[in-house]
Design an enzyme around this catalytic site. Structure first.
Site, PDB file in Angstrom:
ATOM      1  N   ASP A 134      38.952  52.747  40.562  1.00 10.74           N
ATOM      2  CA  ASP A 134      40.308  52.224  40.686  1.00 10.74           C
ATOM      3  C   ASP A 134      41.215  53.103  41.548  1.00 10.74           C
ATOM      4  O   ASP A 134      41.898  52.620  42.427  1.00 10.74           O
ATOM      5  CB  ASP A 134      40.924  52.052  39.294  1.00 10.74           C
ATOM      6  CG  ASP A 134      41.887  50.904  39.239  1.00 10.74           C
ATOM      7  OD1 ASP A 134      41.818  50.061  40.133  1.00 10.74           O
ATOM      8  OD2 ASP A 134      42.699  50.854  38.306  1.00 10.74           O
ATOM      9  N   CYS A 247      40.534  31.539  32.775  1.00  8.16           N
ATOM     10  CA  CYS A 247      39.311  31.313  33.557  1.00  8.16           C
ATOM     11  C   CYS A 247      38.174  30.829  32.655  1.00  8.16           C
ATOM     12  O   CYS A 247      37.847  31.474  31.659  1.00  8.16           O
ATOM     13  CB  CYS A 247      38.918  32.610  34.265  1.00  8.16           C
ATOM     14  SG  CYS A 247      37.376  32.441  35.177  1.00  8.16           S
TER      15      CYS A 247
HETATM   16 FE1  SF4 Z   1      38.180  31.375  37.198  1.00  9.97          FE
HETATM   17 FE2  SF4 Z   1      37.600  30.689  39.697  1.00  9.97          FE
HETATM   18 FE3  SF4 Z   1      38.690  28.900  38.018  1.00  9.97          FE
HETATM   19 FE4  SF4 Z   1      40.151  30.925  38.933  1.00  9.97          FE
HETATM   20  S1  SF4 Z   1      39.271  29.280  40.155  1.00  9.97           S
HETATM   21  S2  SF4 Z   1      40.069  30.197  36.825  1.00  9.97           S
HETATM   22  S3  SF4 Z   1      38.641  32.553  39.032  1.00  9.97           S
HETATM   23  S4  SF4 Z   1      36.659  29.839  37.869  1.00  9.97           S
END
Ligand code: SF4
Ligand code: SF4
Length: 377
Positions: A134, A247
């Site tokens: 990081d 997600c």
């Molecule tokens: Fe997850 Fe990709 Fe959907 Fe964003 S676009 S919520 S990163 S699966």
């Protein structure tokens, strides 16, 4: 087994959840993209200025041949914190998961040292290695993507097939020649949940993040928070998990279940009124071991005031009135804002008294704005 396989086996033994290897080749395309983002002022101040250096492992380490990238999962067996009631009744704020437990820089740093020692023992030679986790001199996520730790989601996080994006990344650039891994295919497909859920619009498009609008950065920044972000912060005390929480690939994930990253009781959603009055001692006691230990107490106090304004609970008034006489201008200013947000007209008297004795111009402006707002009630 060869050296690469032996090292990977050892990595698992010492508690790393994933380890992959990529080349030390530069990222010219990424360098161009970062330059473009810099011109648009989309990069946070945490990104190092020398974009050529951070995108070229061989510039960081002369003679670099490979880059070892590791991941530790920080998801743990605790319920997702999405119960608004809990924040409201306890006047609590929310800490992003990465900062719940022990400081990951330290945890990962120690494991990377162990890996380097292992390689030295196995090869019988002193190896050159430059570590990163990081804060290092390189682009961790790009290296992780190319090494195949995970794919890059549209929210710009690296998503591991088993652990989702709840992972800490680290690694080291080395002059050792090791067997190289391949990237893995992205799985975002048509999904745009993260972009739709972002409270500030910081995720402007697929894979396009304006860091200066991201609450993950703003809550950690110093100084005054722009008025346009204060309400959007909600109860976020440190960081923002929203684009990860929504997600689909982060829902049923395997947990690393590392004891280091567990939060103690309600430490991940602390009561915020005591935070307004943090002392050096209480700051060290509460946050000294965590990844919140590097910014000092001011941003936490400021964020606590904002959360109290957003919770709009009259129990906070007494604490915010005290905040008006805090020695730090940033705390006085944000306390004034929070009092106006709560909207109890009786505090106008306190704001007027504070304005009479205030010497800092920016705080005066905030006090005047707060008074104007209450006068309209
Ligand atoms: Fe997850 Fe990709 Fe959907 Fe964003 S676009 S919520 S990163 S699966
Ligand atoms: Fe948006 Fe929060 Fe994700 Fe930042 S961390 S891009 S503010 S959802």
């Amino acid at each position: 087994m060869g050296l690469t396989a032996d090292m990977k086996e050892y990595a698992v033994q010492i508690g790393l959840d994933e380890i992959k290897i990529t080349t030390a080749d530069p990222f010219p395309q990424l360098e161009r993209l970062l330059n473009n983002l810099k011109e648009r002022e989309y990069l946070s101040s945490f990104v190092k200025d020398d974009l050529k250096l951070i995108t070229s492992p061989k510039e960081v380490l002369d003679g670099a041949r490979s880059v070892i990238v590791v991941a530790m999962a920080y998801s743990i067996k605790e319920p997702m914190i999405d119960d608004n009631q809990d924040y409201k009744t306890g006047l609590r704020g929310k800490i992003a998961r990465f900062a719940w437990g022990k400081d990951y820089h330290q945890v990962l740093g120690e494991k990377l040292e162990q890996l380097i020692e292992f390689l030295q023992q196995e090869t019988g030679q002193q190896i050159e290695a430059v570590k990163f986790s990081d804060t290092g001199p390189t682009v961790d996520r790009a290296l992780a993507r190319r090494a195949g730790i995970g794919w890059q989601g549209k929210n710009c996080n690296i998503i591991h097939p088993q652990y989702g994006s709840w992972i800490f990344l680290g690694g080291f650039i080395t002059d050792l020649e090791l067997e190289i891994d391949s990237p893995i295919e992205g799985k975002c497909g048509d999904c745009r949940k993260c972009i739709e859920a972002c409270p500030t619009g910081a995720l402007e498009d697929d894979y396009l993040l304006n860091s200066n609008q991201c609450l993950g950065y703003i809550t950690l920044s110093k100084g005054y928070i722009d008025h346009k972000y204060r309400r959007k912060m909600g109860t976020r005390l440190w960081g923002c998990d929203t684009c990860q929480e929504v997600c689909p690939h982060n829902q049923e994930v395997a947990t690393g279940d590392h004891v280091e990253f567990k939060s103690q009781g309600l430490a991940s959603r602390p009561a915020v009124t005591p935070l307004l009055k943090l002392t050096d001692e209480s700051y060290q006691q509460q946050f000294g071991q965590t990844a919140m230990n590097w910014r000092g107490k001011r941003p936490i106090q400021r964020n606590a005031a904002i959360i109290l304004g957003n919770l709009k609970d009259e129990r906070a008034i007494f604490h915010l009135q005290d905040g008006l006489s805090d020695p730090k201008p940033v705390v006085r200013a944000h306390s004034a804002w929070a009092l106006a947000e709560i909207g109890a007209v009786r505090v106008s008297k306190d704001l007027r008294q504070a304005l009479e004795v205030e010497v800092d111009q920016q705080v005066k402006d905030e006090l005047k704005l707060a008074l104007e707002k209450l006068n309209k009630k």
